[in-house]
Design a protein around this motif. Structure first.
Motif, PDB file in Angstrom:
ATOM      1  N   ALA A 695      66.635 -29.962 -32.919  1.00  8.23           N
ATOM      2  CA  ALA A 695      65.793 -30.585 -31.892  1.00  8.23           C
ATOM      3  C   ALA A 695      64.377 -30.024 -31.937  1.00  8.23           C
ATOM      4  O   ALA A 695      63.397 -30.757 -31.773  1.00  8.23           O
ATOM      5  N   ILE A 696      64.254 -28.724 -32.186  1.00  6.23           N
ATOM      6  CA  ILE A 696      62.927 -28.104 -32.289  1.00  6.23           C
ATOM      7  C   ILE A 696      62.222 -28.592 -33.545  1.00  6.23           C
ATOM      8  O   ILE A 696      61.021 -28.878 -33.533  1.00  6.23           O
ATOM      9  N   LEU A 697      62.981 -28.742 -34.618  1.00  2.08           N
ATOM     10  CA  LEU A 697      62.423 -29.285 -35.858  1.00  2.08           C
ATOM     11  C   LEU A 697      61.809 -30.658 -35.618  1.00  2.08           C
ATOM     12  O   LEU A 697      60.728 -30.969 -36.113  1.00  2.08           O
ATOM     13  N   CYS A 698      62.512 -31.475 -34.822  1.00  5.41           N
ATOM     14  CA  CYS A 698      62.049 -32.838 -34.541  1.00  5.41           C
ATOM     15  C   CYS A 698      61.112 -32.910 -33.345  1.00  5.41           C
ATOM     16  O   CYS A 698      60.754 -34.007 -32.909  1.00  5.41           O
ATOM     17  N   ASN A 699      60.723 -31.754 -32.780  1.00  5.52           N
ATOM     18  CA  ASN A 699      59.811 -31.723 -31.629  1.00  5.52           C
ATOM     19  C   ASN A 699      60.404 -32.385 -30.397  1.00  5.52           C
ATOM     20  O   ASN A 699      59.677 -32.970 -29.596  1.00  5.52           O
ATOM     21  N   HIS A 700      61.713 -32.332 -30.245  1.00  4.40           N
ATOM     22  CA  HIS A 700      62.341 -32.920 -29.065  1.00  4.40           C
ATOM     23  C   HIS A 700      62.320 -31.894 -27.936  1.00  4.40           C
ATOM     24  O   HIS A 700      63.336 -31.303 -27.593  1.00  4.40           O
ATOM     25  N   LYS A 701      61.141 -31.675 -27.401  1.00 10.09           N
ATOM     26  CA  LYS A 701      60.985 -30.690 -26.336  1.00 10.09           C
ATOM     27  C   LYS A 701      60.784 -31.373 -24.995  1.00 10.09           C
ATOM     28  O   LYS A 701      60.425 -32.535 -24.931  1.00 10.09           O
ATOM     29  N   ARG A 702      61.023 -30.629 -23.945  1.00 10.04           N
ATOM     30  CA  ARG A 702      60.863 -31.167 -22.598  1.00 10.04           C
ATOM     31  C   ARG A 702      60.323 -30.073 -21.698  1.00 10.04           C
ATOM     32  O   ARG A 702      60.433 -28.886 -22.007  1.00 10.04           O
ATOM     33  N   THR A 703      59.753 -30.464 -20.574  1.00 13.00           N
ATOM     34  CA  THR A 703      59.308 -29.483 -19.595  1.00 13.00           C
ATOM     35  C   THR A 703      60.532 -28.912 -18.910  1.00 13.00           C
ATOM     36  O   THR A 703      61.560 -29.578 -18.790  1.00 13.00           O
ATOM     37  N   VAL A 704      60.428 -27.671 -18.463  1.00 13.89           N
ATOM     38  CA  VAL A 704      61.547 -27.041 -17.768  1.00 13.89           C
ATOM     39  C   VAL A 704      61.755 -27.778 -16.459  1.00 13.89           C
ATOM     40  O   VAL A 704      60.803 -28.017 -15.710  1.00 13.89           O
ATOM     41  N   MET A 712      70.183 -21.843 -12.567  1.00 12.10           N
ATOM     42  CA  MET A 712      70.516 -20.572 -13.201  1.00 12.10           C
ATOM     43  C   MET A 712      70.923 -19.534 -12.153  1.00 12.10           C
ATOM     44  O   MET A 712      71.830 -18.724 -12.378  1.00 12.10           O
ATOM     45  N   GLU A 713      70.257 -19.557 -10.992  1.00 12.42           N
ATOM     46  CA  GLU A 713      70.617 -18.629  -9.915  1.00 12.42           C
ATOM     47  C   GLU A 713      72.025 -18.935  -9.394  1.00 12.42           C
ATOM     48  O   GLU A 713      72.820 -18.038  -9.133  1.00 12.42           O
ATOM     49  N   LYS A 714      72.321 -20.216  -9.286  1.00 11.13           N
ATOM     50  CA  LYS A 714      73.647 -20.626  -8.831  1.00 11.13           C
ATOM     51  C   LYS A 714      74.723 -20.203  -9.836  1.00 11.13           C
ATOM     52  O   LYS A 714      75.798 -19.737  -9.462  1.00 11.13           O
ATOM     53  N   LEU A 715      74.402 -20.369 -11.128  1.00  8.98           N
ATOM     54  CA  LEU A 715      75.330 -19.960 -12.173  1.00  8.98           C
ATOM     55  C   LEU A 715      75.499 -18.443 -12.165  1.00  8.98           C
ATOM     56  O   LEU A 715      76.602 -17.916 -12.358  1.00  8.98           O
ATOM     57  N   GLY A 716      74.404 -17.716 -11.923  1.00  9.32           N
ATOM     58  CA  GLY A 716      74.471 -16.253 -11.825  1.00  9.32           C
ATOM     59  C   GLY A 716      75.331 -15.815 -10.658  1.00  9.32           C
ATOM     60  O   GLY A 716      76.112 -14.851 -10.759  1.00  9.32           O
ATOM     61  N   ASP A 717      75.196 -16.518  -9.533  1.00  8.91           N
ATOM     62  CA  ASP A 717      76.027 -16.212  -8.365  1.00  8.91           C
ATOM     63  C   ASP A 717      77.501 -16.491  -8.639  1.00  8.91           C
ATOM     64  O   ASP A 717      78.393 -15.801  -8.141  1.00  8.91           O
ATOM     65  N   ARG A 718      77.749 -17.540  -9.432  1.00  8.80           N
ATOM     66  CA  ARG A 718      79.137 -17.867  -9.787  1.00  8.80           C
ATOM     67  C   ARG A 718      79.750 -16.739 -10.620  1.00  8.80           C
ATOM     68  O   ARG A 718      80.906 -16.361 -10.427  1.00  8.80           O
ATOM     69  N   ILE A 719      78.957 -16.194 -11.556  1.00  7.75           N
ATOM     70  CA  ILE A 719      79.430 -15.075 -12.381  1.00  7.75           C
ATOM     71  C   ILE A 719      79.647 -13.836 -11.516  1.00  7.75           C
ATOM     72  O   ILE A 719      80.657 -13.132 -11.647  1.00  7.75           O
ATOM     73  N   LYS A 720      78.711 -13.574 -10.588  1.00 12.73           N
ATOM     74  CA  LYS A 720      78.884 -12.442  -9.671  1.00 12.73           C
ATOM     75  C   LYS A 720      80.116 -12.630  -8.793  1.00 12.73           C
ATOM     76  O   LYS A 720      80.833 -11.685  -8.471  1.00 12.73           O
ATOM     77  N   GLY A 721      80.356 -13.894  -8.403  1.00 17.28           N
ATOM     78  CA  GLY A 721      81.535 -14.199  -7.589  1.00 17.28           C
ATOM     79  C   GLY A 721      82.818 -13.870  -8.325  1.00 17.28           C
ATOM     80  O   GLY A 721      83.785 -13.368  -7.735  1.00 17.28           O
ATOM     81  N   LEU A 722      82.833 -14.150  -9.636  1.00 17.45           N
ATOM     82  CA  LEU A 722      84.008 -13.812 -10.446  1.00 17.45           C
ATOM     83  C   LEU A 722      84.162 -12.294 -10.567  1.00 17.45           C
ATOM     84  O   LEU A 722      85.285 -11.761 -10.536  1.00 17.45           O
ATOM     85  N   LYS A 723      83.034 -11.578 -10.681  1.00 18.86           N
ATOM     86  CA  LYS A 723      83.082 -10.115 -10.752  1.00 18.86           C
ATOM     87  C   LYS A 723      83.576  -9.529  -9.430  1.00 18.86           C
ATOM     88  O   LYS A 723      84.300  -8.526  -9.409  1.00 18.86           O
ATOM     89  N   TYR A 724      83.195 -10.165  -8.326  1.00 16.67           N
ATOM     90  CA  TYR A 724      83.675  -9.742  -7.002  1.00 16.67           C
ATOM     91  C   TYR A 724      85.187  -9.983  -6.903  1.00 16.67           C
ATOM     92  O   TYR A 724      85.935  -9.143  -6.404  1.00 16.67           O
ATOM     93  N   GLN A 848      81.477 -18.225 -18.614  1.00 13.61           N
ATOM     94  CA  GLN A 848      80.317 -18.565 -17.776  1.00 13.61           C
ATOM     95  C   GLN A 848      79.045 -17.933 -18.311  1.00 13.61           C
ATOM     96  O   GLN A 848      77.969 -18.547 -18.254  1.00 13.61           O
ATOM     97  N   GLU A 849      79.138 -16.703 -18.858  1.00 17.60           N
ATOM     98  CA  GLU A 849      77.947 -16.049 -19.404  1.00 17.60           C
ATOM     99  C   GLU A 849      77.441 -16.789 -20.645  1.00 17.60           C
ATOM    100  O   GLU A 849      76.231 -16.926 -20.848  1.00 17.60           O
ATOM    101  N   ILE A 850      78.372 -17.282 -21.440  1.00 18.90           N
ATOM    102  CA  ILE A 850      77.969 -18.066 -22.617  1.00 18.90           C
ATOM    103  C   ILE A 850      77.291 -19.349 -22.172  1.00 18.90           C
ATOM    104  O   ILE A 850      76.255 -19.742 -22.713  1.00 18.90           O
ATOM    105  N   ALA A 851      77.889 -20.000 -21.151  1.00 17.20           N
ATOM    106  CA  ALA A 851      77.308 -21.245 -20.632  1.00 17.20           C
ATOM    107  C   ALA A 851      75.909 -20.995 -20.080  1.00 17.20           C
ATOM    108  O   ALA A 851      75.001 -21.812 -20.279  1.00 17.20           O
ATOM    109  N   ALA A 852      75.722 -19.855 -19.393  1.00 13.37           N
ATOM    110  CA  ALA A 852      74.413 -19.537 -18.816  1.00 13.37           C
ATOM    111  C   ALA A 852      73.382 -19.303 -19.917  1.00 13.37           C
ATOM    112  O   ALA A 852      72.249 -19.804 -19.848  1.00 13.37           O
ATOM    113  N   ALA A 853      73.783 -18.562 -20.963  1.00 14.29           N
ATOM    114  CA  ALA A 853      72.867 -18.303 -22.077  1.00 14.29           C
ATOM    115  C   ALA A 853      72.507 -19.601 -22.800  1.00 14.29           C
ATOM    116  O   ALA A 853      71.359 -19.821 -23.188  1.00 14.29           O
TER     117      ALA A 853
END
Length: 913
Positions: A695-704, A712-724, A848-853
């Motif tokens: 995708a980067i080769l083809c310039n298929h970029k988008r704004t964040v 990402m914060e919600k996903l981080g909270d989900r991971i913390k929830g699993l650690k809890y 979940q950490e893989i999904a977040a990365a």
């Protein structure tokens, strides 16, 4: 190779702007190495025409067209205000004959990031070193090796295709026995036709539906985990994973017009010598017109200078187009939009008898600023809210009625086979939005009449009847055309076509041919590259410009770019149409591109090129050239494609994007060795990583995305929830056997350092509130069912009793947080059970950490475009077979239907691009 010449033996050039010299002397070429003697502004700032460059500026978002519909694109942050709302872009539901280097087949004839595990690194070592380098820089380094491999592949003999023999000599379609389809995994599946609904072709893989957690024992309330089902009462810390291979829900499908048919495996049939004839027989029911306008209630009026005015229904309809858009200031506050709308609005008013006040006196509408559309807007918003608040029964009834109306148009008969029609609706009238700063934004898109529509149908078929009192513009029987109906819209004069759906045989064959053409390019790519590398030093200017353009198209995946009527179209460009101001040169070899590409998406990139290419671009910008002049003034897209076709029949500039994307993906995936130790999430992440590089080769970029950080914060909270949850489970283990602390060590039972006291308190609030909501909704749902079954609903005190259990849960969780002790839960609690539960939670955390990365890595890259349009789908099928990954993880239902030919034609993981 010699340059392409026109009939008068002069090099092809653009009609306007300053021309480069006809030839370049060797002395002049050498002089370019002695510095900037020619006065080219190498240190000039980047063009500010598109605004300063900011973090997150988009480069390019390809809008894949599926069924003729363009997916919506994001506008660059760094662009100057364009008054364009991405959510309301002017999505064209039909294909147009005029497109900017469209990657779709023309409907008419040509004449009309998370550190990887060791095992993961072994498979795809892309981030193992040089971590500070941008991904596109690392890809450029890798691409050099890939190109060397391409040169070797060009000399290899083409592998023989595996063909499924058809034992019969007849021309009957190949199909599996007893009317059932055989899937690529060898299993037999009952045949289905059509689709239940259009699914999103999003970048996110489809997840298997998790099995619901078992209900807690009476008197206990399960402790939930953020975003997931939580530990159950008395010991079951996590719900068991769904059995492999089970399906959460059976996919439904619409029935085609005339029953089920055996699948026609056209990919196993010999290719026709002459494929200009597309069909022999064709039957269809024409097009579906939009409903007629329903006038506003008499008390809802447009105001002019405070006076309510009465308009003819045709003029009133145009007023509702603008009035319904007041919540979109990027459009209605755009001066160009206002001006164009007002001009067309006044014209309609004049043609329909003018505007009148209550007394019937004529009101002369002269100034836009005096118009007040608020009454219309408020009425339309109220109607919209009423529609949203209808009961399920009302919505269902309307949906069924809509399906019934559409039924006759959904399918056609193409050579006796039922095929789904992709876009049978005629566009309703509206205001044209356009993409970017389109000069015609705000213009009135007129209602299309039957008299403007040409029907294409078989000679022996019954011609669909036009609406009463109308007739078709024409009826033709063109077997070389793949469209069913066409008309010309009034804004840009573009032609709109009714085509077959993306999952039809015809569309599938077009995709197949596109990727086969890219595969064929493998045999010629080495010679093409050798030739254009030689011609970078050609004495003839036209040859040198052409070689430089092919270099940029091949190395940077730039689009070729078509000629445009800049007065009537948005100023978007491609390689051949780059102008003086679109590139800035920085010694010794850096080129800065800054222009608006396809769909008015800003392309900004700083790239290092070969020194000779840099010298050539400096030469192409020599005075007297200045802003507005073409870089490649002696080159056009047509002449470029004509030159490329001398290497390979049908080769055009756009084939390079498909070839480079597919070949790069094949090499990246080819480096991977099948590894059974990888989890499903790791396999998906590895594939997405390769897809991201393409995708980067083809310039298929988008704004964040605006909500990326929140996600990402919600996903981080989900991971913390699993650690809890893991800490609670370990604490239960310690409650069952306190000796485990000495045996396993205090660190094993310690609370994760990420889970500070404030977060735990917030998490407890979240869990309790979530449980209250679930309990209330469940209670209401039960009562709805009891009413429907004629039973007496549960009393309100029952809900209070259930919510009291939630209050007890809150006290329990707060006590645990304070004492750091957790009472064992579940039947027959034991250390072994809790250890098993902890392992399962660890697996979920890793997933979940893989999904977040993966999500973080994809925030600025659009994976879907390259996956849908440029990467041969057979490569994805081969990956799935090699790594035992369900194809559903990468292709949505819509894409599985679109690429059915690729899924069914690949029998093993030995296929190569």
């Amino acid at each position: 190779m010699s340059s392409d010449l026109s009939d008068d033996n002069m090099p092809l050039a653009r009609p306007n702007g300053k021309l480069s010299a006809d030839t370049i002397s060797k002395s002049e070429d050498k002089a370019m190495d002695k510095g900037d003697s020619a006065g080219t502004p190498l240190a000039a700032p980047v063009s500010i025409r598109n605004g300063p460059v900011q973090d997150g500026d988009a480069m390019d978002v390809d809008s894949p067209a599926v069924n003729g519909h363009k997916r919506k694109t994001r506008t660059s942050i760094g662009q100057k205000p364009s008054y364009k709302d991405d959510s309301d872009s002017d999505d064209q539901p039909m294909k147009t004959a005029v497109s900017d280097d469209s990657d779709d087949d023309v409907p008419l004839k040509r004449n009309t990031k998370l550190p990887p595990k060791a095992s993961e690194s072994d498979m795809l070592d892309m981030d193992s070193d040089d971590d500070d380098k941008p991904l596109h820089v690392k890809l450029a380094q890798k691409k050099a090796g890939i190109e060397k491999s391409a040169a070797k592949d060009a000399k290899k003999p083409t592998p023989k295709k595996k063909v499924v023999k058809d034992e019969s000599d007849s021309d009957a379609p190949l199909a599996s026995a007893k009317g059932k389809k055989r899937q690529s995994n060898g299993t037999v599946k009952s045949k289905t036709n059509g689709v239940k609904k259009e699914e999103s072709d999003s970048d996110a893989p489809i997840r298997k539906k998790a099995k619901p957690a078992p209900a807690p024992a009476k008197g206990k309330t399960a402790v939930p985990v953020r975003g997931k089902a939580a530990t159950t009462a008395k010991g079951k810390a996590a719900a068991p994973a769904a059995k492999k291979g089970t399906k959460a829900k059976k996919e439904e499908s619409e029935e085609p017009a005339e029953g089920d048919e055996e699948e026609f495996e056209w990919w196993n049939k010999p290719k026709k010598e002459d494929d200009s004839t597309k069909w022999e027989t064709l039957e269809h029911n024409g097009v579906m017109f939009p409903p007629l306008y329903e006038p506003l209630p008499k008390h809802v009026k447009l105001l002019y200078d405070g006076t309510p005015v009465t308009l003819h229904p045709d003029a009133e309809e145009v007023a509702t187009f603008f009035g319904g858009m007041l919540h979109q200031p990027h459009h209605v506050e755009n001066p160009t939009f206002q001006s164009n709308f007002f001009a067309d609005f006044r014209k309609v008013i004049d043609e329909t008898g003018g505007a009148k006040d209550k007394q019937g006196n004529k009101v002369d509408i002269k100034k836009f600023d005096k118009l007040d559309f608020k009454p219309i807007f408020e009425y339309m918003q109220a109607q919209s809210e009423m529609k949203k608040n209808r009961s399920k029964e009302e919505k269902k009834a309307e949906s069924e009625a809509k399906k019934e109306l559409e039924k006759p148009y959904n399918f056609c008969k193409w050579d006796g086979r039922t095929q789904k029609v992709g876009n049978f609706r005629v566009e309703p009238p509206s205001l044209f939005r356009g993409r970017g700063e389109h000069p015609k934004t705000g213009r009135l898109k007129l209602r299309v009449a039957p008299e403007q529509i040409t029907i294409n149908i078989g000679k022996e078929a019954k011609v669909p009847a036009p609406p009463p009192g109308h007739k078709w513009k024409a009826v033709q029987h063109d077997k070389t055309a793949t469209w069913l109906a066409m008309w010309q819209e009034n804004i840009n004069g573009a032609y709109k076509y009714v085509m077959l759906a993306a999952n039809s045989d015809v569309k599938g064959q077009a995709d197949f041919n596109k990727f086969e053409k890219a595969r064929e390019l493998k045999k010629y790519i080495d010679k093409i590259r050798r030739d254009y590398t030689r011609d970078l030093r050609a004495e003839v200017m036209a040859d040198r410009q052409r070689a430089t353009a092919i270099y940029l198209i091949d190395k940077l995946a730039l689009r070729a770019g078509n000629e445009k009527d800049t007065e009537n179209e948005a100023e978007t460009v491609g390689c051949c149409s780059l102008k003086y101001e679109h590139i800035t040169l920085r010694e010794p070899d850096t080129v800065i591109f800054d222009f608006l590409g396809k769909d008015s998406i800003r392309y900004y990139d700083e790239v290092k090129v070969e020194r000779q290419v840099f010298k050539n671009l400096k030469m192409f910008k020599k005075p007297p050239k200045s802003e507005g002049d073409d870089i490649f003034d002696r080159l056009t897209t047509s002449s470029l494609n004509k030159h490329l076709s001398t290497y390979m029949k049908g080769l055009t500039a756009k084939v390079f994007r498909t070839y480079n994307a597919s070949y790069t993906m094949s090499k990246l995936l080819g480096e991977m060795e099948a590894n059974t130790h990888l989890t499903m999430a790791e396999k998906i992440a590895v594939y997405n990583k390769a897809n991201r590089e393409v995708a980067i080769l083809c310039n298929h970029k988008r704004t964040v995305g605006a909500n990326h950080e929140a996600q990402m914060e919600k996903l981080g909270d989900r991971i913390k929830g699993l650690k809890y949850q893991k800490w609670r489970t370990k604490a239960m283990m310690l409650a069952v056997d306190p000796k485990q602390k000495k045996k396993k060590g205090a660190d094993y039972f310690a609370l994760d350092e990420e889970l500070d006291e404030q977060w735990i308190q917030d998490h407890i609030k979240f869990l309790v509130e979530e449980q209250r909501t679930k309990t209330t909704k469940k209670f209401e749902k039960e009562n709805e069912k009891r009413k429907a079954d004629g039973e007496k609903p549960h009393p309100e005190k029952e809900l209070k009793a259930r919510l009291k259990e939630v209050d007890e849960l809150e006290k329990q969780l707060k006590k645990e947080a304070k004492t750091k002790k957790v009472e064992p839960e579940g039947k027959s609690p034991s250390v072994d059970k809790y250890e098993t539960a902890v392992k399962k939670i660890d697996e979920r955390i890793h997933t979940q950490e893989i999904a977040a990365a993966d999500r973080e890595g994809n925030k600025e890259v659009a994976l879907g475009t390259s996956k849908i349009n440029y990467i041969d789908p057979r490569l994805t099928v081969v990956f799935c077979k090699k790594f035992d990954v369900p194809i559903e993880k990468f292709f949505s239902k819509t894409l599985r239907e679109k690429f059915n030919w690729a899924i069914k034609s690949i029998q093993d993981d030995e296929w190569e691009f």
